[in-house]
Design a protein around this motif. Structure first.
Motif, mmCIF file in Angstrom:
data_model
loop_
_atom_site.group_PDB
_atom_site.id
_atom_site.type_symbol
_atom_site.label_atom_id
_atom_site.label_comp_id
_atom_site.label_asym_id
_atom_site.label_seq_id
_atom_site.Cartn_x
_atom_site.Cartn_y
_atom_site.Cartn_z
ATOM 1 N N VAL A 155 0.821 -1.216 0.000
ATOM 2 C CA VAL A 155 0.000 0.000 0.000
ATOM 3 C C VAL A 155 0.849 1.258 0.000
ATOM 4 C CG1 VAL A 155 -1.904 -1.165 1.156
ATOM 5 C CG2 VAL A 155 -0.190 0.004 2.530
ATOM 6 N N ASN A 156 2.142 1.128 -0.209
ATOM 7 C CA ASN A 156 3.019 2.289 -0.214
ATOM 8 C C ASN A 156 2.651 3.230 -1.360
ATOM 9 O OD1 ASN A 156 5.138 3.981 0.442
ATOM 10 N ND2 ASN A 156 6.619 2.854 -0.780
ATOM 11 N N GLY A 157 2.317 4.477 -1.026
ATOM 12 C CA GLY A 157 1.983 5.475 -2.036
ATOM 13 C C GLY A 157 0.550 5.477 -2.495
ATOM 14 N N LEU A 158 -0.271 4.584 -1.982
ATOM 15 C CA LEU A 158 -1.673 4.533 -2.410
ATOM 16 C C LEU A 158 -2.525 5.507 -1.604
ATOM 17 C CD1 LEU A 158 -2.254 0.692 -2.878
ATOM 18 C CD2 LEU A 158 -1.887 2.399 -4.656
ATOM 19 N N ASP A 159 -3.579 6.005 -2.231
ATOM 20 C CA ASP A 159 -4.522 6.861 -1.525
ATOM 21 C C ASP A 159 -5.477 5.987 -0.704
ATOM 22 O OD1 ASP A 159 -6.127 5.694 -3.436
ATOM 23 O OD2 ASP A 159 -6.434 7.514 -4.598
ATOM 24 N N PRO A 160 -6.320 6.583 0.139
ATOM 25 C CA PRO A 160 -7.217 5.769 0.971
ATOM 26 C C PRO A 160 -8.064 4.783 0.195
ATOM 27 C CG PRO A 160 -7.201 8.027 1.767
ATOM 28 C CD PRO A 160 -6.381 8.012 0.513
ATOM 29 N N GLU A 161 -8.547 5.188 -0.990
ATOM 30 C CA GLU A 161 -9.349 4.258 -1.787
ATOM 31 C C GLU A 161 -8.498 3.082 -2.238
ATOM 32 O OE1 GLU A 161 -10.862 2.213 -5.169
ATOM 33 O OE2 GLU A 161 -9.136 3.560 -5.240
ATOM 34 N N GLY A 162 -7.240 3.361 -2.631
ATOM 35 C CA GLY A 162 -6.353 2.288 -3.059
ATOM 36 C C GLY A 162 -5.986 1.350 -1.922
ATOM 37 N N ILE A 163 -5.788 1.917 -0.731
ATOM 38 C CA ILE A 163 -5.480 1.081 0.439
ATOM 39 C C ILE A 163 -6.650 0.155 0.752
ATOM 40 C CG2 ILE A 163 -5.032 1.145 2.925
ATOM 41 C CD1 ILE A 163 -3.484 3.729 2.469
ATOM 42 N N HIS A 164 -7.857 0.703 0.690
ATOM 43 C CA HIS A 164 -9.049 -0.114 0.943
ATOM 44 C C HIS A 164 -9.171 -1.222 -0.099
ATOM 45 C CE1 HIS A 164 -13.448 -0.969 0.906
ATOM 46 N NE2 HIS A 164 -13.295 -0.869 2.210
ATOM 47 N N TRP A 165 -8.847 -0.893 -1.348
ATOM 48 C CA TRP A 165 -8.915 -1.902 -2.408
ATOM 49 C C TRP A 165 -7.899 -3.015 -2.185
ATOM 50 C CZ3 TRP A 165 -4.761 -2.367 -6.011
ATOM 51 C CH2 TRP A 165 -4.956 -3.389 -6.954
ATOM 52 N N VAL A 166 -6.653 -2.685 -1.834
ATOM 53 C CA VAL A 166 -5.627 -3.703 -1.582
ATOM 54 C C VAL A 166 -6.020 -4.579 -0.400
ATOM 55 C CG1 VAL A 166 -3.235 -4.066 -0.863
ATOM 56 C CG2 VAL A 166 -3.758 -2.375 -2.615
ATOM 57 N N ARG A 167 -6.581 -3.965 0.626
ATOM 58 C CA ARG A 167 -7.000 -4.729 1.801
ATOM 59 C C ARG A 167 -8.043 -5.773 1.416
ATOM 60 N NH1 ARG A 167 -10.175 -1.041 5.486
ATOM 61 N NH2 ARG A 167 -8.195 0.112 5.460
ATOM 62 N N ASN A 168 -9.050 -5.356 0.666
ATOM 63 C CA ASN A 168 -10.082 -6.299 0.251
ATOM 64 C C ASN A 168 -9.536 -7.335 -0.721
ATOM 65 O OD1 ASN A 168 -12.014 -5.006 1.820
ATOM 66 N ND2 ASN A 168 -12.684 -3.670 0.150
ATOM 67 N N LEU A 169 -8.598 -6.933 -1.578
ATOM 68 C CA LEU A 169 -8.015 -7.874 -2.527
ATOM 69 C C LEU A 169 -7.291 -9.002 -1.801
ATOM 70 C CD1 LEU A 169 -7.143 -8.693 -5.420
ATOM 71 C CD2 LEU A 169 -5.158 -7.176 -5.123
ATOM 72 N N MET A 170 -6.483 -8.661 -0.796
ATOM 73 C CA MET A 170 -5.743 -9.693 -0.072
ATOM 74 C C MET A 170 -6.681 -10.617 0.692
ATOM 75 S SD MET A 170 -2.260 -7.796 1.240
ATOM 76 C CE MET A 170 -3.101 -6.498 2.137
ATOM 77 N N LYS A 171 -7.737 -10.069 1.268
ATOM 78 C CA LYS A 171 -8.701 -10.910 1.965
ATOM 79 C C LYS A 171 -9.418 -11.846 0.994
ATOM 80 C CE LYS A 171 -9.729 -7.888 5.906
ATOM 81 N NZ LYS A 171 -10.795 -7.148 6.619
ATOM 82 N N THR A 172 -9.734 -11.323 -0.188
ATOM 83 C CA THR A 172 -10.407 -12.150 -1.183
ATOM 84 C C THR A 172 -9.498 -13.274 -1.667
ATOM 85 O OG1 THR A 172 -11.727 -10.254 -1.915
ATOM 86 C CG2 THR A 172 -11.545 -12.125 -3.427
ATOM 87 N N LEU A 173 -8.232 -12.970 -1.907
ATOM 88 C CA LEU A 173 -7.285 -13.989 -2.348
ATOM 89 C C LEU A 173 -7.125 -15.084 -1.294
ATOM 90 C CD1 LEU A 173 -4.546 -11.666 -3.892
ATOM 91 C CD2 LEU A 173 -6.151 -13.131 -5.140
ATOM 92 N N ALA A 174 -7.057 -14.688 -0.022
ATOM 93 C CA ALA A 174 -6.929 -15.682 1.045
ATOM 94 C C ALA A 174 -8.198 -16.513 1.168
ATOM 95 C CB ALA A 174 -6.617 -14.988 2.371
ATOM 96 N N ALA A 175 -9.361 -15.884 0.993
ATOM 97 C CA ALA A 175 -10.622 -16.618 1.085
ATOM 98 C C ALA A 175 -10.751 -17.654 -0.024
ATOM 99 C CB ALA A 175 -11.801 -15.645 1.032
ATOM 100 N N GLU A 176 -10.036 -17.466 -1.132
ATOM 101 C CA GLU A 176 -10.046 -18.438 -2.224
ATOM 102 C C GLU A 176 -9.096 -19.609 -1.971
ATOM 103 O OE1 GLU A 176 -9.023 -16.082 -5.567
ATOM 104 O OE2 GLU A 176 -11.003 -15.137 -5.748
ATOM 105 N N GLY A 177 -8.443 -19.606 -0.805
ATOM 106 C CA GLY A 177 -7.536 -20.693 -0.463
ATOM 107 C C GLY A 177 -6.087 -20.455 -0.843
ATOM 108 N N ARG A 178 -5.737 -19.239 -1.238
ATOM 109 C CA ARG A 178 -4.360 -18.948 -1.612
ATOM 110 C C ARG A 178 -3.518 -18.605 -0.384
ATOM 111 N NH1 ARG A 178 -4.980 -17.233 -7.478
ATOM 112 N NH2 ARG A 178 -7.229 -16.941 -7.749
ATOM 113 N N THR A 179 -2.214 -18.678 -0.547
ATOM 114 C CA THR A 179 -1.274 -18.301 0.504
ATOM 115 C C THR A 179 -0.857 -16.862 0.265
ATOM 116 O OG1 THR A 179 -0.460 -20.576 0.660
ATOM 117 C CG2 THR A 179 0.930 -18.844 1.578
#
Length: 420
Positions: A155-179
């Motif tokens: 999230v380095n250099g991202l605005d609040p919307e980008g930080i929120h997007w990365v946060r949800n992206l990582m949670k979604t990837l983990a929920a799919e069974g990824r490491t």
């Protein structure tokens, strides 16, 4: 799954990582924390086969990274968002990576849409901002649709919307069974994103547990108790009762009591038995940042010292404007006004207190000292009369030289032209 066993890396006499063992399991977001210089980046480089361990080994899915068949389609990583040729466009960069790994070009357009760069896909990356570069790096990590992902400060250099997007992206990837393995210094983000934490300091493992257990193990939970401020005797009475019951009681600066050693229901019962009214009885648990600071306080290599020049500069007015020193009879412009008002707005009116006629010496004709009104009957705009001088005889024009033309701009004040 990522598994490190006895991982050690030395650079000459310096040991960056020493005997480090941990597991990163699929289905969860695992945070990788540690102070600067603790060996996080070195560890992630060894996971990806960029650095060879001095001893020990690390595997991904049971195999070293270098032995994985078509590794980019199994492991995606973001270590340095600036590792892009500045002359290439975002799409060309991803397309070259896709061709090297046998990934269809259609996937390039898909990940550009996922990270929100489809509108600038054909722009050269050297003109990208820091946040746009981060998005491009994340797109490269997602290109092969891998099962294992490593992110270093995503999230380095991202605005609040980008930080929120990365946060949800990582949670979604983990929920799919990824490491998902994420290194970051933002404790607030790790607190709401990570499920598990691996903390290292000076190259050694400090903690390997869930976020909740980490906070509980590295913080002292306490109850905050407040009695009526108008009745200090009630607070003293309650403090004595709680101390006799085995609690440790401290008085905070605002008058509240910090109580440890007793659960909240027990504190409530003791206050009720002692006939003490409570205005507040609330639990307090340390944040992830507080727990992290307590855990790593002995493993920090770089500590700041007090600035020896602190307070050396003379105090200034807000905005860096130094207040001018007022002098007798001289007008000083006020500080810049808010809202774009000209700095000379609000200057003393002519003839008012503190107004000095330009060009007049203090104490001379037409001069009004600061705080004094002009002399009665005196016009402050009048130009002082010059000392009378005898008229000079008109000089005759030299032979062959015509006389100067008269100044037609000067008119008699009583002429009809001037009246118009």
């Amino acid at each position: 799954m990522i598994e490190a066993v006895g991982l050690t890396k030395r650079y000459g006499a310096k040991t960056a990582v020493y005997n480090l063992s941990f597991q990163v399991r699929p289905g969860t977001v695992t945070g990788f924390l540690g102070p600067n210089g603790s060996g996080k980046s070195t560890t992630m480089r060894m996971i990806l086969g960029l650095d060879e361990p001095t001893s020990g080994h690390v595997t991904i899915g049971g195999h070293p990274f270098r032995r994985l068949p078509n590794a980019p389609r199994q492991v995606g990583a973001l270590l340095d968002a600036k590792a892009v040729h500045g002359g290439r466009s975002a799409r060309s960069h991803l397309l070259s990576l896709a061709q090297l790994s046998g990934i269809p070009a259609q996937r390039v357009d898909e990940v550009l849409g996922v990270v929100g760069l489809q509108e600038v896909a054909r722009r050269r990356s050297k003109g990208f901002s820091l946040g746009m570069g981060q998005r491009l790096g994340i797109a490269a990590a997602l290109l092969g649709d891998p099962q294992v992902l490593l992110f270093d400060e995503p999230v380095n250099g991202l605005d609040p919307e980008g930080i929120h997007w990365v946060r949800n992206l990582m949670k979604t990837l983990a929920a799919e069974g990824r490491t998902v393995f994420v290194s970051s210094h933002l404790m607030s983000e790790m607190a709401v994103t990570a499920d598990h934490l691996i903390v290292i300091g000076r190259g050694q493992l400090l903690s390997d547990m869930s976020v909740k257990d980490f906070i509980s193990a590295n913080s002292a939970d306490f109850a905050r108790v407040r009695t009526p401020q108008t009745e200090p005797q009630q607070r003293e009475k309650l403090s004595s009762v709680l101390t006799e019951a085995g609690a440790h009681v401290m008085t905070e600066q605002d008058g509240a009591l910090r109580v440890t050693g007793l659960p909240l229901p027990r504190i409530s019962d003791l206050a009720n038995d002692a006939d003490v009214r409570l205005w507040e009885l609330s639990p307090h648990q340390a944040s992830l940042e507080e727990a992290y600071m307590r855990m790593t306080q002995g493993a920090v290599d770089y500590r700041s010292t007090a600035d020896q020049l602190a307070g050396f500069q003379q105090p200034q007015q807000p905005g860096g404007y130094a207040e001018p020193v007022a002098q007798q009879g001289w007008y000083a412009p006020p500080p810049p006004q808010a809202g774009g008002q000209p700095p000379f707005a609000g200057a003393p009116l002519p003839g008012g207190p503190g107004y000095a006629v330009p060009g007049q010496a203090p104490g001379g004709p037409g001069y009004a000292a600061s705080g004094q009104a002009p002399a009665p009957g005196h016009n402050p705009y009048a130009t002082p009369a010059a000392p009378a001088a005898p008229p000079a005889p008109a000089a005759a024009p030299a032979p062959g030289v015509s006389a100067p033309a008269p100044d037609l701009t000067k008119r008699d004040s009583d002429s009809p032209e001037d009246a118009r």
